[in-house]
Design an enzyme around this catalytic site. Sequence first.
Site, PDB file in Angstrom:
ATOM      1  N   HIS A  49       0.844  -1.196   0.000  1.00 41.04           N
ATOM      2  CA  HIS A  49       0.000   0.000   0.000  1.00 41.04           C
ATOM      3  C   HIS A  49       0.884   1.253   0.000  1.00 41.04           C
ATOM      4  CE1 HIS A  49      -2.913   3.030   1.169  1.00 41.04           C
ATOM      5  NE2 HIS A  49      -2.208   3.300   2.253  1.00 41.04           N
TER       6      HIS A  49
ATOM      7  N   ASP B  80       5.973  21.720 -26.576  1.00 41.17           N
ATOM      8  CA  ASP B  80       5.948  20.362 -26.016  1.00 41.17           C
ATOM      9  C   ASP B  80       7.004  20.323 -24.915  1.00 41.17           C
ATOM     10  OD1 ASP B  80       5.965  17.489 -25.600  1.00 41.17           O
ATOM     11  OD2 ASP B  80       5.005  17.333 -27.552  1.00 41.17           O
TER      12      ASP B  80
ATOM     13  N   TRP C  76       7.076  -0.057   3.873  1.00 46.46           N
ATOM     14  CA  TRP C  76       7.517   0.653   2.663  1.00 46.46           C
ATOM     15  C   TRP C  76       8.886   1.275   2.852  1.00 46.46           C
ATOM     16  CZ3 TRP C  76       8.783   5.664   1.184  1.00 46.46           C
ATOM     17  CH2 TRP C  76       8.624   6.656   2.147  1.00 46.46           C
TER      18      TRP C  76
ATOM     19  N   SER D  59      12.721   6.153 -14.149  1.00 47.30           N
ATOM     20  CA  SER D  59      11.589   6.875 -14.726  1.00 47.30           C
ATOM     21  C   SER D  59      11.449   8.263 -14.107  1.00 47.30           C
ATOM     22  CB  SER D  59      10.317   6.058 -14.515  1.00 47.30           C
ATOM     23  OG  SER D  59       9.189   6.871 -14.656  1.00 47.30           O
ATOM     24  N   SER D  60      11.514   8.339 -12.778  1.00 42.41           N
ATOM     25  CA  SER D  60      11.359   9.650 -12.119  1.00 42.41           C
ATOM     26  C   SER D  60      12.479  10.595 -12.508  1.00 42.41           C
ATOM     27  CB  SER D  60      11.402   9.523 -10.605  1.00 42.41           C
ATOM     28  OG  SER D  60      10.448   8.654 -10.162  1.00 42.41           O
TER      29      SER D  60
ATOM     30  N   HIS E 270      13.365  11.876   3.271  1.00 40.64           N
ATOM     31  CA  HIS E 270      12.745  13.126   3.675  1.00 40.64           C
ATOM     32  C   HIS E 270      12.524  14.087   2.516  1.00 40.64           C
ATOM     33  CE1 HIS E 270      10.570  15.295   6.521  1.00 40.64           C
ATOM     34  NE2 HIS E 270      11.040  16.377   5.930  1.00 40.64           N
TER      35      HIS E 270
ATOM     36  N   GLU F 239      11.980  13.182  -0.320  1.00 41.89           N
ATOM     37  CA  GLU F 239      10.891  12.518  -1.043  1.00 41.89           C
ATOM     38  C   GLU F 239       9.515  13.005  -0.565  1.00 41.89           C
ATOM     39  OE1 GLU F 239      10.430  10.479  -3.496  1.00 41.89           O
ATOM     40  OE2 GLU F 239       8.397   9.744  -3.098  1.00 41.89           O
TER      41      GLU F 239
ATOM     42  N   TYR G 145       8.764  15.868   0.458  1.00 40.55           N
ATOM     43  CA  TYR G 145       8.511  17.184  -0.132  1.00 40.55           C
ATOM     44  C   TYR G 145       8.289  17.088  -1.622  1.00 40.55           C
ATOM     45  CZ  TYR G 145       9.483  18.857   4.441  1.00 40.55           C
ATOM     46  OH  TYR G 145       9.420  19.050   5.785  1.00 40.55           O
TER      47      TYR G 145
ATOM     48  N   SER H 174      -1.785  27.197  -5.200  1.00 38.87           N
ATOM     49  CA  SER H 174      -1.472  28.589  -5.530  1.00 38.87           C
ATOM     50  C   SER H 174      -2.049  29.011  -6.874  1.00 38.87           C
ATOM     51  CB  SER H 174       0.046  28.801  -5.547  1.00 38.87           C
ATOM     52  OG  SER H 174       0.602  28.397  -4.329  1.00 38.87           O
TER      53      SER H 174
ATOM     54  N   HIS I 104      15.135  13.018  11.888  1.00 38.92           N
ATOM     55  CA  HIS I 104      13.971  13.103  12.775  1.00 38.92           C
ATOM     56  C   HIS I 104      13.059  11.889  12.609  1.00 38.92           C
ATOM     57  CE1 HIS I 104      11.732  15.678   9.543  1.00 38.92           C
ATOM     58  NE2 HIS I 104      11.514  14.402   9.348  1.00 38.92           N
ATOM     59  N   HIS I 105      13.336  11.065  11.586  1.00 35.84           N
ATOM     60  CA  HIS I 105      12.612   9.787  11.468  1.00 35.84           C
ATOM     61  C   HIS I 105      13.243   8.730  12.353  1.00 35.84           C
ATOM     62  CE1 HIS I 105      10.327  11.098   7.878  1.00 35.84           C
ATOM     63  NE2 HIS I 105      11.387  11.823   7.646  1.00 35.84           N
TER      64      HIS I 105
ATOM     65  N   THR J  61       6.696  26.985   5.655  1.00 39.78           N
ATOM     66  CA  THR J  61       5.384  26.389   5.410  1.00 39.78           C
ATOM     67  C   THR J  61       4.294  27.305   5.926  1.00 39.78           C
ATOM     68  OG1 THR J  61       6.483  24.285   5.818  1.00 39.78           O
ATOM     69  CG2 THR J  61       4.114  24.224   5.545  1.00 39.78           C
TER      70      THR J  61
ATOM     71  N   LYS K 106       3.511  30.048   3.551  1.00 41.73           N
ATOM     72  CA  LYS K 106       2.612  29.625   2.470  1.00 41.73           C
ATOM     73  C   LYS K 106       1.159  29.620   2.942  1.00 41.73           C
ATOM     74  CE  LYS K 106       5.561  26.954  -0.427  1.00 41.73           C
ATOM     75  NZ  LYS K 106       4.973  27.587  -1.598  1.00 41.73           N
TER      76      LYS K 106
ATOM     77  N   ARG L 208       1.815   0.808  14.874  1.00 47.64           N
ATOM     78  CA  ARG L 208       1.451   0.672  13.466  1.00 47.64           C
ATOM     79  C   ARG L 208       1.940  -0.662  12.929  1.00 47.64           C
ATOM     80  NH1 ARG L 208       5.905   4.540  10.412  1.00 47.64           N
ATOM     81  NH2 ARG L 208       4.851   3.832   8.542  1.00 47.64           N
TER      82      ARG L 208
END
Lengths: 527, 185
Positions: free
Chosen positions: A78, A107, A143, A171-172, A255, A257, A259, A270, A304-305, A330, A333, A452
Amino acid sequence: MSAVIESDHHDHHHGPAKGLMRWVLTTNHKDIGSMYLWFSFIMFLIGGTMALIIRAELFEPGMQIVKPEFFNQMTTMHGLIMVFGAVMPAFVGLANWLIPMMVGAPDMALPRMNNWSFWILPFAFGLLLSTLFMDGGGPNFGWTFYAPLSTTYAPPSVTFFIFAVHMMGVSSIMGAINVIATILNLRAPGMTYMKMPLFVWTWLITAFLLIAVMPVLAGVVTMMLMDIHFGTSFFNAEGGGDPVLFQHVFWFFGHPEVYIMILPAFGIASAIIPTFSRKPLFGYPSMVYATASIAILSFIVWAHHMFTVGLPLAGELFFMYATMLIAVPTGVKIFNWVATMFRGSLTFETPMLFSIAFVILFTIGGFSGLMLAIAPVDFQYHDTYFVVAHFHYVLVPGAIFSIFAAAYFWLPKWTGHMYNETLGKVHFWMSFIGLNLTFFPMHFVGLAGMPRRIPDYALQFADFNQISSVGAFIFGTTQLLFLFIVIQCIRGGKKASAQVWEGADGLEWTLPSPAPYHSFAQPPVIK
Amino acid sequence: MKGSESLQARHRRVLLRALLVVGSMFCFGFALVPIYDVFCKVTGLNGKTQDRFVGVIDVPEGVERSVRVQFITQTNAGMPWEFRPVLREVSVAVGQPTDVEFYAANPTTINMVAQAVPSVSPSEGAAFLQKTECFCFQHQPLKAGEETHMKLRFFVDANLPDHIHTLTLSYTLFDITDRDPKTKS
């Protein structure tokens, strides 16, 4: 900003080819954008089905529906499918559709690479999903695939998982390079950097994040591959390696990732909030600088993870304060969006509803993130449902709602028809209610100590989990309504004007609806 | 706009630069491995000790201080050896080389090779526990049913921060029979 609308003397341009090969061989950014979006939606449904299996199992304490091994595969898949298969390709699809139209380019800069970067994805995810049918099952290590769970104790299918990650990384990276080249080289004359729409800005920064961290992800899975098959000891203590090293390298990718999954959403909000407030965006330059600051800060907060792995006190403090620092840009924004709405003449069409919900609910997710950033209390929250509640509040109403908002906002431009506004609003409210029912109670069970990734739980968590499960099924089934709305909009409906929305501003709204197969063959002039 | 350069060339330049970033970040991912190791060793983070011989360092005049050093042992999952310290705890004067022994036995019917991995707690003190001789420097082969006493000679550096009174040295014993080139057949 205004532009010269191209007159009709371009009809000698060929339209799309016919048949299946149109889609296989296409280098048209609109075709590829559509394929990305459809692919992402299919993955969203597959990943969503897995989430519903998880929620069905957690409806009651005790083991009811699936075996624990399969439950672990579901939580893992998931996460992987939603992050790499649903959210990221959806943003790349939006980038493909919109960036050339927004900067006045004919294009994407590298159209053949664009075709390639899309067509790798079905194979990468086909490979990933096929592991579910292999001996020993699919990936079951979460994951985040922490070593040694993903090396020493992994099922044999982990090698296919590693190659799938390599492929989606390639790909990315190709998609990101394409975005960078398009934005740097193909802007229409007069489109200076500080005149670019914010969606283009946020995607430019996202693309830089992608080319910086996807190679690190490729590196960490390559290290896993070498540990598993070639006898190296990157993460094996007995050979002089260190499992904690895995977490450092992974989160150095991981991390930024997160963002990558939210910055384009900022760009979408926006674009939509000013349109339906009928006011220009408040504080455009500060939005650009805030996005860039968030991106830069994302590289120095990864640990921090990992507050509970035994970091030294100085490390805990550094990563705690650095993480809290991110709340500043943040917050800029959030206040800018609120200031844009302030005293505007607001209307509440579906894209605006999703965007307002995005601002409110993303803020809730941000606040629970700040709570998690406090190192001393993180020891209690770590690996509980509080974390699950936090990142779902930033990803579902953050990333996913912004994608819905973008789809409703630009669907008339893409299809030439208005979608069914009533059904759109139903979709919004059902999603909004379902999502909050699902994820809000998770804060409470998490604080009370429910871990979890465990298929069973103590009896006292049963009530909140049942609410969560009911919410999840409401949210899940509602997405079929979204599918219906999109198909209905493609097949027909009220004709959309070129500008579509009264307050819409930007180059893409100067094109007719539906946007012609080839747009801006001659660059528009930006005054 | 750089009008003189063709669009093709500009695309190629962006592409090459981006690929350079991608390539260097891939290498950076791997470079994190030695960086992490050096960082942990220099700071003693993660309880990593210097895994090499250290000569005796003279104690400055007038420093008299004793430190408790505790030993704990464990075997990694699936490692059947018996492994324990002969002494659980010693009190040593700083700078004083001390010998201790660890007992290990291979109760299985196959010849095996083990590797001990040390860790010191608190990690702040890890850099100050110096080993002049340690069984953890080498692989430890034991034949089926064999037992041994493994030697450790260490001293505590006089520069150990004042607030640390106890150091705990932990060894985890890993089965590396499959990895050892000599036992591989």
